[in-house]
Design a protein around this motif. Structure first.
Motif, PDB file in Angstrom:
ATOM      1  N   LEU A 104     -18.950  17.197  -1.920  1.00 26.04           N
ATOM      2  CA  LEU A 104     -20.340  17.543  -2.216  1.00 26.04           C
ATOM      3  C   LEU A 104     -20.493  19.031  -2.489  1.00 26.04           C
ATOM      4  O   LEU A 104     -21.229  19.433  -3.396  1.00 26.04           O
ATOM      5  CB  LEU A 104     -21.246  17.113  -1.063  1.00 26.04           C
ATOM      6  N   VAL A 105     -19.813  19.869  -1.708  1.00 20.28           N
ATOM      7  CA  VAL A 105     -19.891  21.322  -1.907  1.00 20.28           C
ATOM      8  C   VAL A 105     -19.344  21.702  -3.279  1.00 20.28           C
ATOM      9  O   VAL A 105     -19.805  22.643  -3.904  1.00 20.28           O
ATOM     10  CB  VAL A 105     -19.153  22.066  -0.763  1.00 20.28           C
ATOM     11  N   SER A 106     -18.362  20.936  -3.759  1.00 18.02           N
ATOM     12  CA  SER A 106     -17.771  21.243  -5.064  1.00 18.02           C
ATOM     13  C   SER A 106     -18.684  20.816  -6.217  1.00 18.02           C
ATOM     14  O   SER A 106     -18.363  21.056  -7.369  1.00 18.02           O
ATOM     15  CB  SER A 106     -16.406  20.561  -5.202  1.00 18.02           C
ATOM     16  N   GLY A 107     -19.809  20.192  -5.894  1.00 19.67           N
ATOM     17  CA  GLY A 107     -20.749  19.772  -6.943  1.00 19.67           C
ATOM     18  C   GLY A 107     -20.354  18.470  -7.613  1.00 19.67           C
ATOM     19  O   GLY A 107     -20.676  18.244  -8.777  1.00 19.67           O
ATOM     20  N   ALA A 108     -19.658  17.616  -6.889  1.00 20.65           N
ATOM     21  CA  ALA A 108     -19.174  16.361  -7.469  1.00 20.65           C
ATOM     22  C   ALA A 108     -20.320  15.499  -7.999  1.00 20.65           C
ATOM     23  O   ALA A 108     -21.360  15.384  -7.366  1.00 20.65           O
ATOM     24  CB  ALA A 108     -18.380  15.581  -6.432  1.00 20.65           C
ATOM     25  N   LYS A 109     -20.091  14.914  -9.169  1.00 22.73           N
ATOM     26  CA  LYS A 109     -21.003  13.927  -9.742  1.00 22.73           C
ATOM     27  C   LYS A 109     -20.442  12.525  -9.541  1.00 22.73           C
ATOM     28  O   LYS A 109     -21.164  11.548  -9.547  1.00 22.73           O
ATOM     29  CB  LYS A 109     -21.182  14.185 -11.237  1.00 22.73           C
ATOM     30  N   ILE A 110     -19.101  12.452  -9.418  1.00 26.33           N
ATOM     31  CA  ILE A 110     -18.401  11.196  -9.191  1.00 26.33           C
ATOM     32  C   ILE A 110     -17.463  11.401  -8.004  1.00 26.33           C
ATOM     33  O   ILE A 110     -16.691  12.363  -7.990  1.00 26.33           O
ATOM     34  CB  ILE A 110     -17.572  10.769 -10.420  1.00 26.33           C
ATOM     35  N   ILE A 111     -17.545  10.520  -7.012  1.00 31.04           N
ATOM     36  CA  ILE A 111     -16.616  10.585  -5.892  1.00 31.04           C
ATOM     37  C   ILE A 111     -15.770   9.313  -5.892  1.00 31.04           C
ATOM     38  O   ILE A 111     -16.295   8.200  -5.955  1.00 31.04           O
ATOM     39  CB  ILE A 111     -17.335  10.756  -4.539  1.00 31.04           C
ATOM     40  N   LEU A 112     -14.472   9.500  -5.849  1.00 27.25           N
ATOM     41  CA  LEU A 112     -13.512   8.408  -5.842  1.00 27.25           C
ATOM     42  C   LEU A 112     -13.033   8.209  -4.404  1.00 27.25           C
ATOM     43  O   LEU A 112     -12.560   9.152  -3.776  1.00 27.25           O
ATOM     44  CB  LEU A 112     -12.317   8.759  -6.744  1.00 27.25           C
ATOM     45  N   PHE A 113     -13.153   7.000  -3.898  1.00 24.31           N
ATOM     46  CA  PHE A 113     -12.690   6.671  -2.548  1.00 24.31           C
ATOM     47  C   PHE A 113     -11.482   5.749  -2.653  1.00 24.31           C
ATOM     48  O   PHE A 113     -11.594   4.640  -3.166  1.00 24.31           O
ATOM     49  CB  PHE A 113     -13.794   5.963  -1.751  1.00 24.31           C
ATOM     50  N   ASP A 114     -10.337   6.220  -2.156  1.00 18.27           N
ATOM     51  CA  ASP A 114      -9.108   5.442  -2.243  1.00 18.27           C
ATOM     52  C   ASP A 114      -8.817   4.789  -0.892  1.00 18.27           C
ATOM     53  O   ASP A 114      -8.243   5.413  -0.006  1.00 18.27           O
ATOM     54  CB  ASP A 114      -7.950   6.347  -2.657  1.00 18.27           C
ATOM     55  N   GLU A 115      -9.234   3.541  -0.740  1.00 24.87           N
ATOM     56  CA  GLU A 115      -9.038   2.754   0.489  1.00 24.87           C
ATOM     57  C   GLU A 115      -9.390   3.557   1.746  1.00 24.87           C
ATOM     58  O   GLU A 115      -8.564   3.718   2.646  1.00 24.87           O
ATOM     59  CB  GLU A 115      -7.601   2.223   0.552  1.00 24.87           C
ATOM     60  N   PRO A 116     -10.637   4.033   1.834  1.00 27.12           N
ATOM     61  CA  PRO A 116     -11.000   4.942   2.924  1.00 27.12           C
ATOM     62  C   PRO A 116     -11.122   4.287   4.290  1.00 27.12           C
ATOM     63  O   PRO A 116     -11.144   4.982   5.297  1.00 27.12           O
ATOM     64  CB  PRO A 116     -12.363   5.486   2.470  1.00 27.12           C
TER      65      PRO A 116
ATOM     66  N   VAL B  94     -16.559   2.197   9.868  1.00 28.99           N
ATOM     67  CA  VAL B  94     -16.646   1.611   8.524  1.00 28.99           C
ATOM     68  C   VAL B  94     -18.113   1.460   8.132  1.00 28.99           C
ATOM     69  O   VAL B  94     -18.518   1.851   7.029  1.00 28.99           O
ATOM     70  CB  VAL B  94     -15.921   0.251   8.465  1.00 28.99           C
ATOM     71  N   ASP B  95     -18.926   0.935   9.039  1.00 39.63           N
ATOM     72  CA  ASP B  95     -20.359   0.784   8.765  1.00 39.63           C
ATOM     73  C   ASP B  95     -21.007   2.131   8.478  1.00 39.63           C
ATOM     74  O   ASP B  95     -21.845   2.256   7.584  1.00 39.63           O
ATOM     75  CB  ASP B  95     -21.063   0.108   9.944  1.00 39.63           C
ATOM     76  N   ARG B  96     -20.614   3.147   9.233  1.00 45.58           N
ATOM     77  CA  ARG B  96     -21.162   4.494   9.032  1.00 45.58           C
ATOM     78  C   ARG B  96     -20.779   5.027   7.662  1.00 45.58           C
ATOM     79  O   ARG B  96     -21.595   5.612   6.955  1.00 45.58           O
ATOM     80  CB  ARG B  96     -20.637   5.408  10.136  1.00 45.58           C
ATOM     81  N   LEU B  97     -19.517   4.821   7.265  1.00 50.21           N
ATOM     82  CA  LEU B  97     -19.069   5.276   5.947  1.00 50.21           C
ATOM     83  C   LEU B  97     -19.856   4.576   4.843  1.00 50.21           C
ATOM     84  O   LEU B  97     -20.285   5.211   3.877  1.00 50.21           O
ATOM     85  CB  LEU B  97     -17.571   5.028   5.777  1.00 50.21           C
ATOM     86  N   PHE B  98     -20.060   3.269   4.971  1.00 51.39           N
ATOM     87  CA  PHE B  98     -20.833   2.540   3.960  1.00 51.39           C
ATOM     88  C   PHE B  98     -22.257   3.073   3.858  1.00 51.39           C
ATOM     89  O   PHE B  98     -22.843   3.143   2.785  1.00 51.39           O
ATOM     90  CB  PHE B  98     -20.836   1.048   4.261  1.00 51.39           C
ATOM     91  N   SER B  99     -22.833   3.439   4.994  1.00 47.47           N
ATOM     92  CA  SER B  99     -24.171   4.014   5.001  1.00 47.47           C
ATOM     93  C   SER B  99     -24.195   5.349   4.248  1.00 47.47           C
ATOM     94  O   SER B  99     -25.121   5.625   3.479  1.00 47.47           O
ATOM     95  CB  SER B  99     -24.639   4.206   6.448  1.00 47.47           C
ATOM     96  N   ILE B 100     -23.174   6.171   4.449  1.00 50.77           N
ATOM     97  CA  ILE B 100     -23.065   7.455   3.741  1.00 50.77           C
ATOM     98  C   ILE B 100     -22.903   7.211   2.241  1.00 50.77           C
ATOM     99  O   ILE B 100     -23.539   7.872   1.413  1.00 50.77           O
ATOM    100  CB  ILE B 100     -21.866   8.276   4.275  1.00 50.77           C
ATOM    101  N   ILE B 101     -22.072   6.249   1.867  1.00 52.92           N
ATOM    102  CA  ILE B 101     -21.873   5.937   0.448  1.00 52.92           C
ATOM    103  C   ILE B 101     -23.181   5.466  -0.182  1.00 52.92           C
ATOM    104  O   ILE B 101     -23.529   5.862  -1.303  1.00 52.92           O
ATOM    105  CB  ILE B 101     -20.746   4.894   0.275  1.00 52.92           C
ATOM    106  N   GLU B 102     -23.929   4.650   0.531  1.00 49.52           N
ATOM    107  CA  GLU B 102     -25.237   4.196   0.022  1.00 49.52           C
ATOM    108  C   GLU B 102     -26.178   5.385  -0.178  1.00 49.52           C
ATOM    109  O   GLU B 102     -26.892   5.464  -1.172  1.00 49.52           O
ATOM    110  CB  GLU B 102     -25.844   3.181   0.994  1.00 49.52           C
ATOM    111  N   ASN B 103     -26.152   6.326   0.759  1.00 49.88           N
ATOM    112  CA  ASN B 103     -26.982   7.522   0.643  1.00 49.88           C
ATOM    113  C   ASN B 103     -26.585   8.352  -0.579  1.00 49.88           C
ATOM    114  O   ASN B 103     -27.450   8.849  -1.319  1.00 49.88           O
ATOM    115  CB  ASN B 103     -26.867   8.350   1.929  1.00 49.88           C
ATOM    116  N   LEU B 104     -25.292   8.491  -0.813  1.00 46.73           N
ATOM    117  CA  LEU B 104     -24.818   9.230  -1.980  1.00 46.73           C
ATOM    118  C   LEU B 104     -25.247   8.534  -3.267  1.00 46.73           C
ATOM    119  O   LEU B 104     -25.640   9.182  -4.241  1.00 46.73           O
ATOM    120  CB  LEU B 104     -23.290   9.365  -1.934  1.00 46.73           C
TER     121      LEU B 104
END
Length: 198
Positions: free
Chosen positions: A151-163, A172-182
């Motif tokens: 986010l600090v780098s100004g990403a427009k696209i974030i790639l998640f590799d089997e996080p 896992v639920d918390r990560l999904f919540s963060i992804i939904e927020n993004l």
């Protein structure tokens, strides 16, 4: 947009004629067995690999990064399955790792601290001190520190590799919540898994 991307490693075909489109404010999930080429595709998008053939475009412009730094400058960040943090450094130093314009000046440090604090808040780590030692944090927290760095780098696209491969269910639920927020904030997400239920 990716069109007709192919990648070989010697006689092994890792990607063959792959095409896809990802849009702002959307999550694109890619699923497949180990060895299906998912990670190779993300490494190609993030500049870690060069495709042997095919075309990529970003926001309608030709996109062919010379490496991960150029891809990050163009707005593509990746969160790998294996963490890429320096455990001895502070959270702030890890979030800013690889960023140009960092320094010891008071004004620059204050601006940097503000950016780091904002990024940590966006990933649900508002309680975490930027001066805390990264290696003292849980794996789930370290993963979110990696997202904050994107986010600090100004990403427009974030790639998640089997996080989620090393996370307990609650994280896992918390990560999904963060992804939904993004996603709601307009970022494009490409999410790789080999778990169909995800």
């Amino acid at each position: 947009e990716v069109s007709g991307i192919s990648k070989r490693f010697g006689p092994t075909v890792a990607l063959e004629d792959v095409s896809l489109v990802v849009h702002s404010g959307r999550v694109l999930a890619l699923i497949g067995e180990n060895g299906a080429g998912k990670s190779t595709l993300l490494k190609t998008l993030s500049g870690a690999h060069r495709a042997d053939s095919g075309e990529m475009s970003l926001e309608g412009h030709h996109f062919k990064p010379s490496g991960p730094i150029e891809a990050r400058e163009d707005g593509i960040a990746i969160v790998y399955q294996e963490l890429t943090l320096a455990p001895e450094l502070s959270v702030e130093d890890n979030v800013m790792l690889g960023r140009s314009g960092t320094g010891a000046g008071t004004l620059l440090r204050r601006k940097q601290r503000s950016a780091v604090t904002d990024a940590l808040q966006r990933v649900g780590l508002e309680h975490l001190s930027p001066t805390a030692r990264t290696g003292d944090q849980s794996v789930a927290t370290q993963q979110l520190i990696e997202v904050a760095r994107a986010l600090v780098s100004g990403a427009k696209i974030i790639l998640f590799d089997e996080p989620t491969s090393s996370l307990p269910a609650a994280d896992v639920d918390r990560l999904f919540s963060i992804i939904e927020n993004l996603r709601e904030r307009g970022l494009a997400i490409i999410y790789i898994s080999h778990f169909l239920e995800e």
